[in-house]
Design an enzyme around this catalytic site. Structure first.
Site, short mmCIF file in Angstrom:
data_model
loop_
_atom_site.label_atom_id
_atom_site.label_comp_id
_atom_site.label_asym_id
_atom_site.label_seq_id
_atom_site.Cartn_x
_atom_site.Cartn_y
_atom_site.Cartn_z
N ASN A 9 0.86 -1.18 0.00
CA ASN A 9 0.00 0.00 0.00
C ASN A 9 0.90 1.23 0.00
O ASN A 9 1.50 1.56 1.01
CB ASN A 9 -0.89 -0.02 1.26
CG ASN A 9 -1.68 1.26 1.42
OD1 ASN A 9 -1.84 2.03 0.46
ND2 ASN A 9 -2.18 1.49 2.62
N LYS A 11 0.05 4.29 -0.30
CA LYS A 11 -0.59 5.49 0.25
C LYS A 11 -0.38 6.67 -0.71
O LYS A 11 -0.34 6.46 -1.92
CB LYS A 11 -0.06 5.79 1.65
CG LYS A 11 -0.02 4.55 2.52
CD LYS A 11 0.25 4.83 3.97
CE LYS A 11 0.42 3.51 4.69
NZ LYS A 11 0.21 3.61 6.11
N HIS A 94 -9.38 1.10 4.91
CA HIS A 94 -8.09 1.27 5.57
C HIS A 94 -8.29 2.21 6.77
O HIS A 94 -9.10 3.14 6.71
CB HIS A 94 -7.08 1.86 4.58
CG HIS A 94 -5.68 1.84 5.12
ND1 HIS A 94 -5.22 2.80 5.99
CD2 HIS A 94 -4.66 0.96 4.95
CE1 HIS A 94 -3.96 2.51 6.32
NE2 HIS A 94 -3.60 1.40 5.70
N GLU A 96 -6.68 4.64 7.77
CA GLU A 96 -6.52 6.07 7.46
C GLU A 96 -7.80 6.62 6.83
O GLU A 96 -8.16 7.77 7.05
CB GLU A 96 -5.29 6.27 6.55
CG GLU A 96 -4.00 6.08 7.34
CD GLU A 96 -2.83 5.54 6.55
OE1 GLU A 96 -2.84 5.62 5.31
OE2 GLU A 96 -1.89 5.03 7.19
N GLU A 166 -5.30 -5.11 10.65
CA GLU A 166 -4.28 -4.09 10.86
C GLU A 166 -4.56 -3.34 12.16
O GLU A 166 -5.39 -2.41 12.17
CB GLU A 166 -4.30 -3.08 9.70
CG GLU A 166 -4.03 -3.69 8.35
CD GLU A 166 -3.41 -2.68 7.40
OE1 GLU A 166 -2.32 -2.95 6.90
OE2 GLU A 166 -4.03 -1.62 7.17
N GLY A 172 2.43 2.24 10.49
CA GLY A 172 3.35 3.36 10.29
C GLY A 172 4.07 3.79 11.55
O GLY A 172 4.68 4.85 11.59
N SER A 212 3.50 -2.25 10.17
CA SER A 212 4.97 -2.24 10.30
C SER A 212 5.61 -3.58 9.94
O SER A 212 6.58 -4.01 10.58
CB SER A 212 5.38 -1.79 11.70
OG SER A 212 4.90 -0.47 11.94
C1 PEP Z 1 -0.67 0.06 5.83
O1 PEP Z 1 -0.61 1.14 5.29
O2 PEP Z 1 -1.62 -0.67 5.61
C2 PEP Z 1 0.42 -0.35 6.73
C3 PEP Z 1 0.32 -1.48 7.34
O3 PEP Z 1 1.48 0.54 6.86
P1 PEP Z 1 2.91 0.22 7.54
O4 PEP Z 1 3.39 -1.09 6.97
O5 PEP Z 1 3.77 1.36 7.16
O6 PEP Z 1 2.69 0.11 9.01
#
Ligand code: PEP
Length: 248
Positions: A9, A11, A94, A96, A166, A172, A212
């Site tokens: 992803n 973003k 997501h 976000e 998640e 992040g 992460s």
């Molecule tokens: C994501 O954007 O779905 C995500 C898991 O980001 P990150 O791997 O940077 O934590």
């Protein structure tokens, strides 16, 4: 047998040139792989990514879409428009989108249903915040997101949905759920899917972990029985990191 799906992803990162450079480099590094690899660039880079991936096993995903077909919906992108570009997957719900853009479960569900109707595979994101985890509400929150997210999804279509667990506090932040905690939640997700559909269907559904994921922790995460893939943010932006993740 569930084929693992590892999705990047991106973003709101990478313009067209940067997207093309990534794909060139990534394709050079990519050999035979048993996992399905998906990259999810921004809308504006999808067309050039699609062109470059036309003969590749790497699939394309979008990061969002409208639940409407067409019309006066300024700023929105429809499922048909994504299909037209050769997109196969779409990330929906997501954290976000939920937190910054205030997307509610009902809207996310309309998108899931529309994506399936049009033949896109939704990657439905669920997960608790830190506060919810500390209040011991993580399982309740994820169950609620699943029940609402899968509303009006038929038994025939359910296994096309990928669930990405998640935990919001791990996205992040560099903090990762322990592989055991991630698997505990993935098993719980599967048990809810069994209640919603059937055991056979729940066993077919791909459940990803996201939060992460990086080269150093991917193997342990992927070794968990109920985790069938990863949704990767930051570490999917560098071809070398992402290939290491794909080749865990
Ligand atoms: C994501 O954007 O779905 C995500 C898991 O980001 P990150 O791997 O940077 O934590």
């Amino acid at each position: 047998m569930r084929v693992p799906v590892i999705a990047g992803n991106w973003k709101m990162n990478k313009n067209n040139d940067e997207t093309k450079k990534f794909i060139q480099e990534f394709e050079k590094l990519m050999g035979e792989t048993e996992v399905e690899v998906v990259i999810c660039p921004t809308f504006t880079s999808l067309a050039s990514a699609a062109q470059m991936l036309s003969n590749s096993s790497v699939k394309l995903g979008a990061q969002n879409m409208s639940w409407e077909d067409e019309g006066a919906f300024t700023g929105e992108v429809s499922a048909e428009m994504l299909l037209d570009l050769g997109v196969d997957f779409v990330i929906l719900g997501h954290s976000e989108r939920r937190q910054i853009f205030n997307e509610k479960d009902e809207i996310i569900n309309k998108k899931v249903v529309k994506a399936l109707e049009k033949g896109l595979r939704p990657i439905l994101c669920v997960g608790e915040t830190l506060e919810e985890r500390e209040d011991k509400k993580a399982f309740e929150i994820v169950k609620d997101q699943l029940i609402k997210g899968f509303d009006n999804v038929s038994k025939n279509e359910a296994s096309k949905v990928i669930v990405a667990y998640e935990p919001v506090w791990a996205i992040g932040t560099g903090k990762t759920a322990s592989p055991e905690d991630a698997n505990e939640m993935a098993s719980f997700v599967r048990s809810i899917l069994k209640e919603l559909f059937t055991e056979a269907i729940s066993e077919e559904i791909i459940i990803q972990y996201g939060g992460s994921v990086k080269p150093a922790n991917v193997e342990e995460i992927m070794n968990q029985a109920d985790i069938d893939g990863a949704l990767v943010g930051g570490a999917s932006l560098k071809p070398k990191d992402f290939i290491e993740i794909v080749n865990f």
